[in-house]
Motif scaffolding. Structure first.
Motif, mmCIF file in Angstrom:
data_model
loop_
_atom_site.group_PDB
_atom_site.id
_atom_site.type_symbol
_atom_site.label_atom_id
_atom_site.label_comp_id
_atom_site.label_asym_id
_atom_site.label_seq_id
_atom_site.Cartn_x
_atom_site.Cartn_y
_atom_site.Cartn_z
ATOM 1 N N GLN A 1 1.874 4.749 10.649
ATOM 2 C CA GLN A 1 0.572 4.647 11.316
ATOM 3 C C GLN A 1 0.670 5.036 12.786
ATOM 4 O O GLN A 1 -0.229 5.694 13.330
ATOM 5 N N SER B 1 -2.239 5.901 1.384
ATOM 6 C CA SER B 1 -3.310 4.983 1.783
ATOM 7 C C SER B 1 -3.185 4.601 3.250
ATOM 8 O O SER B 1 -4.197 4.519 3.970
ATOM 9 N N VAL B 2 -1.972 4.345 3.691
ATOM 10 C CA VAL B 2 -1.756 3.992 5.104
ATOM 11 C C VAL B 2 -2.182 5.153 5.994
ATOM 12 O O VAL B 2 -2.843 4.951 7.026
ATOM 13 N N PRO C 1 0.830 -1.211 0.000
ATOM 14 C CA PRO C 1 0.000 0.000 0.000
ATOM 15 C C PRO C 1 0.862 1.258 0.000
ATOM 16 O O PRO C 1 1.985 1.258 0.497
ATOM 17 N N SER D 1 -11.649 8.348 0.803
ATOM 18 C CA SER D 1 -12.233 7.233 1.559
ATOM 19 C C SER D 1 -12.681 7.699 2.945
ATOM 20 O O SER D 1 -13.688 7.225 3.470
ATOM 21 N N GLU E 1 -6.139 5.265 5.953
ATOM 22 C CA GLU E 1 -6.734 4.148 6.685
ATOM 23 C C GLU E 1 -6.516 4.303 8.191
ATOM 24 O O GLU E 1 -7.410 3.999 8.994
ATOM 25 N N THR E 2 -5.330 4.785 8.554
ATOM 26 C CA THR E 2 -5.052 5.007 9.973
ATOM 27 C C THR E 2 -5.955 6.092 10.536
ATOM 28 O O THR E 2 -6.504 5.961 11.646
ATOM 29 N N LYS F 1 -5.786 10.519 -0.536
ATOM 30 C CA LYS F 1 -6.594 9.350 -0.162
ATOM 31 C C LYS F 1 -7.658 9.665 0.884
ATOM 32 O O LYS F 1 -8.267 8.743 1.450
ATOM 33 N N LYS G 1 -8.904 6.952 9.547
ATOM 34 C CA LYS G 1 -10.264 6.420 9.699
ATOM 35 C C LYS G 1 -10.373 5.581 10.964
ATOM 36 O O LYS G 1 -11.369 5.674 11.702
ATOM 37 N N THR G 2 -9.376 4.760 11.207
ATOM 38 C CA THR G 2 -9.385 3.925 12.409
ATOM 39 C C THR G 2 -9.456 4.789 13.665
ATOM 40 O O THR G 2 -10.230 4.520 14.585
ATOM 41 N N GLU H 1 -16.794 7.728 4.722
ATOM 42 C CA GLU H 1 -17.171 7.211 6.040
ATOM 43 C C GLU H 1 -17.582 8.319 7.000
ATOM 44 O O GLU H 1 -18.458 8.128 7.841
#
Length: 629
Positions: free
Chosen positions: A454, A319-320, A315, A350, A323-324, A347, A326-327, A354
């Motif tokens: 992350q 992207s990392v 990735p 995304s 995604e982090t 990115k 969002k978490t 959400e």
């Protein structure tokens, strides 16, 4: 005639309309074929073929000045000005630049790469023309997305006030890199549906002229009728109120329509704005139907299928990051995402899906984005502004004055930090350490890999001591195992990756693998070199540096960033201020010139940031050890 035989735009001056239309098709075919091999900004250029032809047909470049905003759409201009034969090397090392370049052609009168600068430059050129008493025309071509930039609105205001003879082409394709946002976009939407404003206005003026002028009262009434009908005809008469003659909307793929309005603009005194509607990706179905911005700028692709040629891999850092975030946001309601017209590139698109209520795309407005983040922070939220390193420069005063001065808890996710490659000198992210590290209250972190990234994003969002920047490179990570549980990292504490007693390399991020390979090479000559992951550029790990000073060994700092004012400078300053004036310290990084386009490995080779270059530098630091070996 082959496009490669086009040496200058005067060669098309006598073309018939059918010949120009044929040339347009040839140019589209040429671009689709060439860019399938090299990559580049396909969509924007396919959209301006007829517009560029009409400009070069009716005006006399380089006497008349064309200023292309951003420059993504200048390929057709390059073809018509004798550079078609260079497209095999587009955006490649020592090859054709993907943006206008003054030393490349006399027809490139303004260099771009960042958005919204064309109108200010055009105002400068028009003013210079008037001072010198020449008669050249000045034409600025700006997109609807770029018009959201604050500097563009400042320039519109000034041009309208000064009433300079200047033509602005508003290339409105309803989409820049990302879907446009903001009230100005809505104004343009109304104008698009308003029909032929110029024709309606002329008919209205003819009607008013037929009213018998029996005195001032009737004349004043006529003017009020004209003004009222003007507002009725066009909802939001924005540009005319700024002092421009507004022409349009014009079909940007109809040569007759373009020619008619450009001729009218040439004869009109004062500033003129021609609102041209174009189709991004015109003539190539995959690009025309692109809703995600893929075909704005891309790498090689297969012409028949439109499939983008990409290699599978780990990735991306972007992207990392997303995604982090969002978490973290799922449990931390303070998190708010901000982007300046780059939701796809960062990115954060995304994240927007959400958390739509906590995601804000402000358009091409980095200054506003930065200060808006500050406003959010004053109210206890945790804004995360994801921005390319090169674009954060555009909001610098706001970083200084509004964020750092107030010590606000704003996270800057600095994407594309370091060399970026094909986009070249306007996009290389090599200055951010130098322009951020001297700011009071700012912290700067650099991950060595995607796993550390992350944890750094988590650390930054949980840190409540003021602004913090996490800078990470373009491209993919290394595919290492990712920890399942996010954790806080100690800010200002470095990590020794490899022990050694002859010398020490202080480095971070993309330069760590370079250092590791160099040390492997040096070990074959009996040298033992320590490698340290200096993942916090500010604050420095002062405790470690004081211990290092007692070892009395040479130190090499290594960074994929500007040498002047960078990480190495910070280390030098530290040792000097602490009185260690005999420390042997050598710095390696980006030298004091703008790095042009090419692949990242080629550019690193050019500036000596390779394992061989590092090993060579270390041998210079350890000559006696080398001789004993």
């Amino acid at each position: 005639m082959k496009l490669e035989d086009l040496k200058n735009p005067s060669m098309i001056k006598n073309y018939s309309k059918s010949e120009l239309e044929g040339l347009a098709e040839d140019i589209r075919t040429f671009l689709i074929e060439k860019l399938s091999e090299t990559g580049g900004h396909l969509g924007p250029n396919l959209g301006v073929v007829e517009l560029t032809l009409a400009l070069h047909y009716l005006f006399d470049s380089p006497k008349d000045k064309f200023i292309w905003d951003v420059g993504h759409q200048a390929y057709v201009h390059k073809i018509l000005t004798g550079r078609a034969g260079q497209f095999d090397r587009l955006r490649q090392y020592k090859g054709l630049c993907g943006f206008p370049k003054r030393n490349e052609s006399e027809h490139d009168v303004w260099e771009t790469g960042h958005s919204s600068t064309s109108l200010s430059a055009a105002m400068g050129m028009a003013t210079a023309r008037d001072i010198k008493g020449t008669d050249d025309k000045v034409v600025a071509i700006i997109g609807d997305g770029a018009l959201t930039g604050g500097i563009a609105l400042e320039a519109l205001n000034h041009i309208g006030h000064e009433q300079k003879d200047l033509i602005v082409i508003l290339n409105d394709n309803e989409m820049s890199i990302a879907p446009n946002v903001g009230a100005l976009h809505n104004v343009l939407g109304r104008l698009r549906t308003a029909g032929k404003y110029k024709k309606a206005k002329e008919e209205l003026e003819q009607l008013i002229k037929k009213i018998p002028a029996f005195g001032g009262k009737i004349a004043a009434t006529a003017e009020r009728v004209k003004d009222s009908l003007k507002y009725l005809l066009v909802s939001g008469i924005f540009f005319e109120e700024l002092g421009f003659t507004y022409l349009g909307p014009v079909d940007g793929h109809d040569l007759d329509d373009l020619m008619e309005n450009l001729k009218y603009a040439k004869k009109t005194s004062g500033p003129v704005l021609i609102h041209v509607l174009t189709k991004k990706g015109k003539g190539y179905e995959p690009a025309e139907n692109d809703a995600k911005g893929t075909w704005h700028g891309l790498g090689p692709y297969k012409i028949e299928s439109g499939e983008v040629v990409s290699k599978p891999g780990p990735p991306s850092y972007s992207s990392v990051f997303a995604e982090t975030l969002k978490t973290i946001a799922r449990t931390d309601k303070r998190i708010v995402g901000i982007t300046a017209a780059m939701p796809g590139g960062t990115k954060l698109d995304s994240f927007a899906k959400e958390f739509p209520e906590r995601m804000f795309d402000v358009g091409i407005a980095e200054q506003h984005a930065t200060t808006m983040a500050g406003g959010l922070a004053t109210q206890g939220l945790k804004p995360v502004f994801a921005v390319y390193s090169t674009f954060l420069q555009r909001g610098y005063d706001q970083v200084v004055h509004d964020i750092c001065r107030q010590n606000l808890n704003v996270v800057f996710a600095v994407d594309r930090a370091g060399l970026v490659g094909a986009d070249g000198e306007t996009h290389q992210g090599v200055f951010d350490i130098s322009y951020l590290r001297h700011l009071p209250n700012m912290k700067i972190l650099n991950p060595k890999d995607e796993n550390e990234l992350q944890h750094m994003i988590y650390t930054a969002t949980q840190y409540d001591g003021g602004p913090i920047a996490v800078r990470y490179p373009r491209g993919n990570g290394y595919g290492i195992k990712m920890d399942e549980q996010l954790k806080m990292l100690p800010i200002g504490k470095w990590e020794t990756l490899q022990e050694g007693h002859d010398a020490c390399i202080l480095t971070f991020s993309t330069m760590i693998p370079v250092a590791e390979e160099a040390v492997r090479q040096l070990s074959t000559q009996g040298l033992s070199v320590k490698i340290v992951n200096a993942n916090s550029v500010k604050p420095l790990d002062e405790e470690f540096l004081l211990e290092l000073a007692t070892l009395n060994i040479p130190v090499l700092t290594l960074e994929e960033a500007a040498l002047q004012g960078g990480f190495g400078s910070a280390v030098l300053e530290f040792f000097h201020d602490k009185g260690y004036h005999n420390m042997e310290i050598t710095r390696m990084g980006i030298p004091d010139y703008f790095i042009e386009h090419g692949s990242v490995p080629e550019l690193l080779e050019e500036v000596g940031l390779t394992s061989a270059g590092v090993a060579e530098q270390m041998l210079k630091l350890l000559p006696r050890k080398q001789q004993r070996a």
